[in-house]
Write a protein that holds these residues in place. Structure first.
Motif, PDB file in Angstrom:
ATOM      1  N   ARG B 214     -38.312 -24.323  50.429  1.00 57.99           N
ATOM      2  CA  ARG B 214     -37.825 -23.139  49.718  1.00 57.99           C
ATOM      3  C   ARG B 214     -37.322 -22.107  50.695  1.00 57.99           C
ATOM      4  NH1 ARG B 214     -42.284 -21.658  45.114  1.00 57.99           N
ATOM      5  NH2 ARG B 214     -41.970 -23.501  43.853  1.00 57.99           N
ATOM      6  N   MET B 216     -36.211 -18.058  50.652  1.00 62.70           N
ATOM      7  CA  MET B 216     -36.086 -16.813  49.902  1.00 62.70           C
ATOM      8  C   MET B 216     -34.961 -16.015  50.546  1.00 62.70           C
ATOM      9  SD  MET B 216     -37.231 -15.634  47.245  1.00 62.70           S
ATOM     10  CE  MET B 216     -38.859 -15.711  46.571  1.00 62.70           C
ATOM     11  N   LYS B 223     -34.017 -17.645  45.023  1.00 61.42           N
ATOM     12  CA  LYS B 223     -34.772 -18.675  45.725  1.00 61.42           C
ATOM     13  C   LYS B 223     -33.928 -19.936  45.749  1.00 61.42           C
ATOM     14  CE  LYS B 223     -38.087 -20.662  43.491  1.00 61.42           C
ATOM     15  NZ  LYS B 223     -39.254 -20.609  42.612  1.00 61.42           N
ATOM     16  N   ALA B 264     -46.635 -22.526  31.359  1.00 61.10           N
ATOM     17  CA  ALA B 264     -47.334 -21.252  31.526  1.00 61.10           C
ATOM     18  C   ALA B 264     -47.170 -20.380  30.281  1.00 61.10           C
ATOM     19  CB  ALA B 264     -46.822 -20.523  32.756  1.00 61.10           C
ATOM     20  N   LEU B 265     -45.953 -20.424  29.721  1.00 58.61           N
ATOM     21  CA  LEU B 265     -45.683 -19.618  28.527  1.00 58.61           C
ATOM     22  C   LEU B 265     -46.434 -20.155  27.313  1.00 58.61           C
ATOM     23  CD1 LEU B 265     -43.777 -17.188  28.527  1.00 58.61           C
ATOM     24  CD2 LEU B 265     -42.140 -18.593  27.261  1.00 58.61           C
ATOM     25  N   LEU B 318     -52.440 -26.366  32.260  1.00 57.53           N
ATOM     26  CA  LEU B 318     -51.632 -25.569  33.174  1.00 57.53           C
ATOM     27  C   LEU B 318     -51.812 -26.061  34.607  1.00 57.53           C
ATOM     28  CD1 LEU B 318     -49.809 -23.087  33.621  1.00 57.53           C
ATOM     29  CD2 LEU B 318     -51.865 -21.724  33.834  1.00 57.53           C
ATOM     30  N   ARG B 322     -49.377 -27.859  37.481  1.00 56.81           N
ATOM     31  CA  ARG B 322     -49.213 -27.304  38.832  1.00 56.81           C
ATOM     32  C   ARG B 322     -49.454 -28.355  39.897  1.00 56.81           C
ATOM     33  NH1 ARG B 322     -52.377 -21.727  37.860  1.00 56.81           N
ATOM     34  NH2 ARG B 322     -50.586 -20.499  37.186  1.00 56.81           N
ATOM     35  N   GLN B 327     -47.775 -27.048  42.936  1.00 50.24           N
ATOM     36  CA  GLN B 327     -47.855 -25.596  42.884  1.00 50.24           C
ATOM     37  C   GLN B 327     -49.269 -25.078  42.652  1.00 50.24           C
ATOM     38  OE1 GLN B 327     -45.021 -23.568  40.436  1.00 50.24           O
ATOM     39  NE2 GLN B 327     -43.445 -25.054  40.885  1.00 50.24           N
ATOM     40  N   PHE B 329     -52.526 -23.646  43.662  1.00 49.53           N
ATOM     41  CA  PHE B 329     -52.626 -22.737  44.785  1.00 49.53           C
ATOM     42  C   PHE B 329     -54.029 -22.160  44.803  1.00 49.53           C
ATOM     43  CE2 PHE B 329     -51.260 -18.598  46.573  1.00 49.53           C
ATOM     44  CZ  PHE B 329     -50.718 -19.105  47.732  1.00 49.53           C
ATOM     45  N   GLN B 331     -57.277 -20.043  46.598  1.00 43.18           N
ATOM     46  CA  GLN B 331     -57.656 -19.008  47.554  1.00 43.18           C
ATOM     47  C   GLN B 331     -59.150 -19.182  47.806  1.00 43.18           C
ATOM     48  OE1 GLN B 331     -54.924 -16.776  47.816  1.00 43.18           O
ATOM     49  NE2 GLN B 331     -55.726 -15.863  49.662  1.00 43.18           N
ATOM     50  N   ARG B 499     -56.152 -19.639  52.742  1.00 40.54           N
ATOM     51  CA  ARG B 499     -55.188 -20.123  51.768  1.00 40.54           C
ATOM     52  C   ARG B 499     -55.088 -21.625  51.943  1.00 40.54           C
ATOM     53  NH1 ARG B 499     -50.189 -16.893  50.228  1.00 40.54           N
ATOM     54  NH2 ARG B 499     -51.993 -15.870  49.351  1.00 40.54           N
ATOM     55  N   GLY B 504     -50.372 -25.716  48.056  1.00 38.38           N
ATOM     56  CA  GLY B 504     -49.609 -24.476  47.958  1.00 38.38           C
ATOM     57  C   GLY B 504     -48.335 -24.546  48.758  1.00 38.38           C
ATOM     58  N   TRP B 505     -47.612 -23.460  48.787  1.00 39.45           N
ATOM     59  CA  TRP B 505     -46.408 -23.379  49.613  1.00 39.45           C
ATOM     60  C   TRP B 505     -46.772 -22.683  50.901  1.00 39.45           C
ATOM     61  CZ3 TRP B 505     -42.048 -25.883  48.661  1.00 39.45           C
ATOM     62  CH2 TRP B 505     -41.938 -26.441  47.392  1.00 39.45           C
TER      63      TRP B 505
END
Lengths: 147, 514
Positions: B214, B216, B223, B264-265, B318, B322, B327, B329, B331, B499, B504-505
Motif C-alpha cells: 500500500r 498512501m 491509497k 463492517a457495515l 467481521l 479481516r 486486515q 490487526f 494491539q 503491534r 496487520g499492515w
C-alpha cells in the motif's frame, strides 16, 4: 494448579454494586442518535449517580461539548450531520476547543479500517463496541476510569 | 613483418630510381650546356643547379606521395569506422600500390577492432552517451513506475510513469529520500526495508517481489495498492543501488477492501438492534430478578445468553473477513491473565448455565503477565467454551485450566466430556467452515470459530491444539507468550504496546527510524 472454584452464574449480576459511592466524574454527555440506546444509557447512568445529557446530532453535540461542562463524553461515530471522527478532531484541536477537560470515550458499533482506528486510538481516551457491553458493563467501565 | 620488409624494398627502389633519374638529368643538362653551347663555366654551373633543383623538387613530390600512400589508406580506413566522422567512405584497397599487402592487412585489422566489443576510448565515451540516451528514452516511456535509489536511499531517478503514479512533481522526488516520498506499507514484516538490510549484509545482487503493498499519497486520503518488484546491486557504477517498480492493482485490491467494509457495515446494522436487545433484557433482569417464577427466569436467562452469543458470532464474522483480507490487526498489551480469564469465564457462565452446563476452572496463581489483545482473546476463549457447550452432549461438566508450561508459555485448556472428534477429521478442525460432520444435524454453528481462534492465537505468537477421543470428549488448548518474552520486540519500538505483525499492515520501518 490449585483451588477448583465452581463458578456462580449469578455472580455476574451481583458482584459489582452499581449504585453507592458518588462518582468523581459526575457529568456525562452522550452523543448518540439511536433513541433506544440513549434511553438505556440514560437509565443505567442516572441510576449509578451520574448527571446525563443526551444529544442526537453532531453540530449540537460539538457545541454542547465545547461548554466544557462534562467530565466524560460518550461519542458515537455515526451521528447525523457530522461524523464522530470530525467531532473528535474538533474537540482535540486547541484552536476550536481550548482546554477541554472531558475524557472522550468512543462508543460505536462500526469497526473501522486500521488507519481510522489508529487515528481514534490516538485521540480518544477509550473505545467501546456498544454491542459488546451492556449498559451496566458500561457503568463499570466508566467507574474504572476513576481509579 | 614480411609485408613491412616488402614495403621498405619498394620505397628503397622508388627512391633509388628517382635519385638516379635526377642525377642523370642534371649531368645531361650540364654536358649539353658545356659542350653543345660552349657556355661559360659559371652559366653551366647555374644551369646544373637549376635542373637539379627542379628535378629534386619533382622527385620529392613524387616520392612523398608514393611513400606516404600506405599512411593515407590507413587514415581513410580509420576515418571510415570512426563514429565522429560520419560518411567517410572506405578506401579502395585494390588501388593501393605501395605496401598493398601491409595496408590491406592493417586496414582489415582496424575494421575488425572497430566492430569488436572493446571500442577505442574515444568511441567508448560516444557509445556510452548514445546508450544512455536510448535507455533514458525507453525508461521515460516505460509504462510502469520505476524508481532508482542510491546507497543513501535517495531517489536518483524516477520515470514519467512513476511521477504520474505518485502525483508529485519531479523536484519533490529526485534527490529526496525514498522514505519521505513513498509512504509504503506491507502485509507482513517482510518489508522492502527488511529485504534491503538483508541484501546489503549478504548479497551482491538480489531481487524480490511483494504482493498487496500500500502507498498512501501526500493528501493522506488516496491509497494505492499494487504488487512491487525490486532489484538490488551492491556496487552499481551508476550509483543505482536499488530499482523498484509497481504493478498497480488498486482497483482489484480495493474491491477486496470494500468487501470488508460491506461486512463492517452489515455488522454495524446487526449490532445496533443487538445492543438494544441486550440493554432491555438487562433492565428486565434487574427489575424482575426474584419476582418471576423459576421457569420464566430461566427463559430470561436464555434470551440474555442468546443475545450475547449472537453478538459474539457477529464479531466472529467481521474478524474472519479481516483474517481473509489480511486486515486483522492486534494491539498486544501487558495483561494479568488470571484477571482477564476470570472475567471472560464469568461472562460465559450464563451461557453455560442456560444449556445446563457448569464451568469449573483452576488458574495457577502468580502467572507471569502475558502480551495479548483483550478483545481477540475474549473471542478465542468464547469460541472454545461455545464449542464445549455444543459438543458436550449429555455431560454437563466443562473444565478450564490455566498454568505455566515448562517452556515458559502460559497454557490454557478447555475440556469437555462430550461426543469427541473422530481421529479421521481431527486434522481439519482448524480449517474454515469445517465442522464435525456427524454432529451437523444436531448442533448449530458456522465452522468459523476454530479457524478464527487459530488465526488470533497464532498472531499472538502462540499455538492452538486439540486432543480428543470419540465418545469421551475433547480438550482444546492454546498458549500465550509471557510479556517479558516479547521485551526484545518492545525495545525496537517507542511504543509501549506491541503491534502484531502477522495480520496487520506493517509500515516500511526506516520511515520511523529516520
Amino acid at each position: 494448579m490449585q483451588d477448583t472454584t465452581q463458578s456462580d452464574p449469578n455472580q455476574q449480576a451481583s458482584t459489582t454494586p452499581i449504585t453507592g459511592g458518588e462518582p468523581r466524574y459526575k457529568n456525562i454527555l452522550v452523543i448518540e442518535d439511536e433513541h433506544f440506546i440513549g434511553e438505556l444509557y440514560m437509565r443505567a447512568l442516572t441510576k449509578a449517580g451520574y448527571n446525563v445529557k443526551i444529544i442526537i446530532d453532531g453540530p449540537s453535540g460539538l457545541k454542547e461539548a465545547q461548554t466544557n461542562a462534562y467530565d466524560i463524553i460518550l461519542l458515537d461515530l455515526m451521528i447525523p450531520n457530522m461524523t464522530g471522527m470530525e467531532l473528535l478532531k474538533k474537540l482535540r484541536d486547541p484552536n476550536s476547543t481550548p482546554n477541554l477537560k472531558s475524557k472522550i470515550i468512543i462508543t460505536t458499533n462500526l469497526e473501522q479500517a486500521d488507519e481510522a482506528k489508529d487515528e481514534i486510538e490516538k485521540q480518544a481516551d477509550g473505545y467501546i463496541v456498544k454491542a459488546e457491553v451492556t449498559p451496566k458493563q458500561l457503568v463499570r467501565f466508566l467507574q474504572s476510569l476513576e481509579r | 613483418m614480411d609485408y613491412f620488409q616488402k614495403l621498405t624494398k619498394q620505397v628503397a627502389t622508388f627512391l633509388g630510381i628517382t635519385q638516379f633519374v635526377a642525377t642523370a638529368l642534371a649531368i645531361a643538362g650540364v654536358l649539353i650546356a658545356a659542350y653543345v653551347y660552349s657556355l661559360p663555366l659559371y652559366i653551366v654551373a647555374l644551369i646544373g643547379l637549376a635542373i637539379s633543383s627542379a628535378v629534386a623538387y619533382l622527385s620529392g613530390r613524387l616520392a612523398s606521395t608514393y611513400v606516404t600512400e600506405p599512411v593515407l589508406f590507413l587514415w581513410k580506413a580509420i576515418l571510415h569506422v570512426s563514429p565522429s566522422s560520419h560518411g567517410a567512405s572506405a578506401p579502395d584497397l585494390d588501388k593501393s600500390r605501395v605496401g598493398k599487402e601491409l595496408v590491406t592487412s592493417l586496414a582489415l585489422q582496424v575494421y575488425q577492432l572497430a566492430s569488436s566489443e572493446t571500442p577505442t576510448p574515444q568511441s567508448a565515451r560516444h557509445t556510452a552517451a548514445a546508450e544512455h540516451n536510448r535507455t533514458d528514452a525507453i525508461m521515460q516511456n516505460f509504462p510502469l513506475p520505476v524508481f532508482v535509489m542510491d546507497k543513501k536511499q535517495n531517489i536518483v531517478y524516477a520515470n514519467t510513469a512513476a511521477l504520474h503514479y505518485i502525483d508529485q512533481p519531479k523536484q519533490d522526488v529526485i534527490n529526496h529520500n525514498m522514505y519521505s516520498v513513498l509512504d509504503l506499507s506491507f502485509p507482513s514484516d517482510h518489508t522492502f526495508d527488511a529485504w534491503l538490510t538483508d541484501s546489503r549484509d549478504n548479497k551482491a545482487t538480489a531481487s524480490e517481489s511483494w504482493e498487496r503493498v500500500r502507498l498512501m499519497l501526500g493528501d493522506q486520503k488516496t491509497k494505492k495498492q499494487f504488487d512491487m518488484a525490486a532489484y538490488y546491486n551492491k556496487d552499481n557504477p551508476e550509483n543505482a543501488e536499488t530499482i523498484i517498480t509497481f504493478f498497480d492493482k488498486t482497483v482489484r485490491y480495493n474491491k477486496d477492501d470494500d468487501a470488508v467494509s460491506f461486512i463492517a457495515l452489515a455488522v454495524h446494522e446487526l449490532r445496533t438492534p443487538l445492543t438494544v436487545l441486550r440493554g432491555y433484557i438487562e433492565v428486565f433482569e434487574e427489575e424482575l430478578e426474584g419476582k418471576l417464577d423459576p421457569e420464566l427466569e430461566g427463559f430470561m436467562h436464555k434470551m440474555q445468553s442468546s443475545a450475547q452469543q449472537l453478538t459474539a458470532f457477529v464479531s466472529n464474522i467481521l474478524n474472519v473477513a479481516r483474517v481473509e483480507e489480511n486486515q486483522l490487526f492486534l494491539q498486544l498489551h501487558e495483561e494479568n491473565w488470571e484477571k482477564i480469564l476470570r472475567s471472560i469465564l464469568n461472562d460465559m457462565a450464563l451461557r453455560a448455565q442456560v444449556h445446563d452446563k457448569t464451568i469449573e476452572f483452576s488458574i495457577q496463581p502468580d502467572l507471569p503477565t502475558v502480551a495479548l489483545d483483550r478483545v481477540s482473546i475474549y473471542e478465542v476463549v468464547g469460541n472454545l467454551i461455545d464449542n464445549a457447550i455444543k459438543y458436550s452432549d449429555k455431560s454437563s461438566q466443562i473444565i478450564v485450566k490455566s498454568y505455566l508450561r515448562d517452556d515458559g508459555m502460559v497454557e490454557t485448556t478447555v475440556q469437555d466430556f462430550g461426543i469427541g472428534v473422530p481421529s479421521s477429521i481431527i486434522g481439519n478442525l482448524f480449517e474454515k467452515f469445517y465442522r464435525n460432520h456427524r454432529s451437523r444435524a444436531q448442533v448449530g454453528g458456522t465452522g468459523l470459530g476454530l479457524y478464527l481462534s487459530k488465526a488470533i492465537v497464532n498472531a499472538h505468537g502462540g499455538q492452538i491444539w486439540v486432543q480428543s477421543k470419540e465418545g469421551e470428549g475433547s480438550t482444546f488448548g492454546f498458549t500465550l507468550a509471557p510479556y517479558a518474552q516479547l521485551a526484545d520486540e518492545l525495545k525496537t519500538t517507542d511504543n509501549k504496546d506491541i503491534r502484531r505483525t502477522a495480520h496487520g499492515w506493517i509500515k516500511n520501518h526506516s520511515f520511523y527510524q529516520r
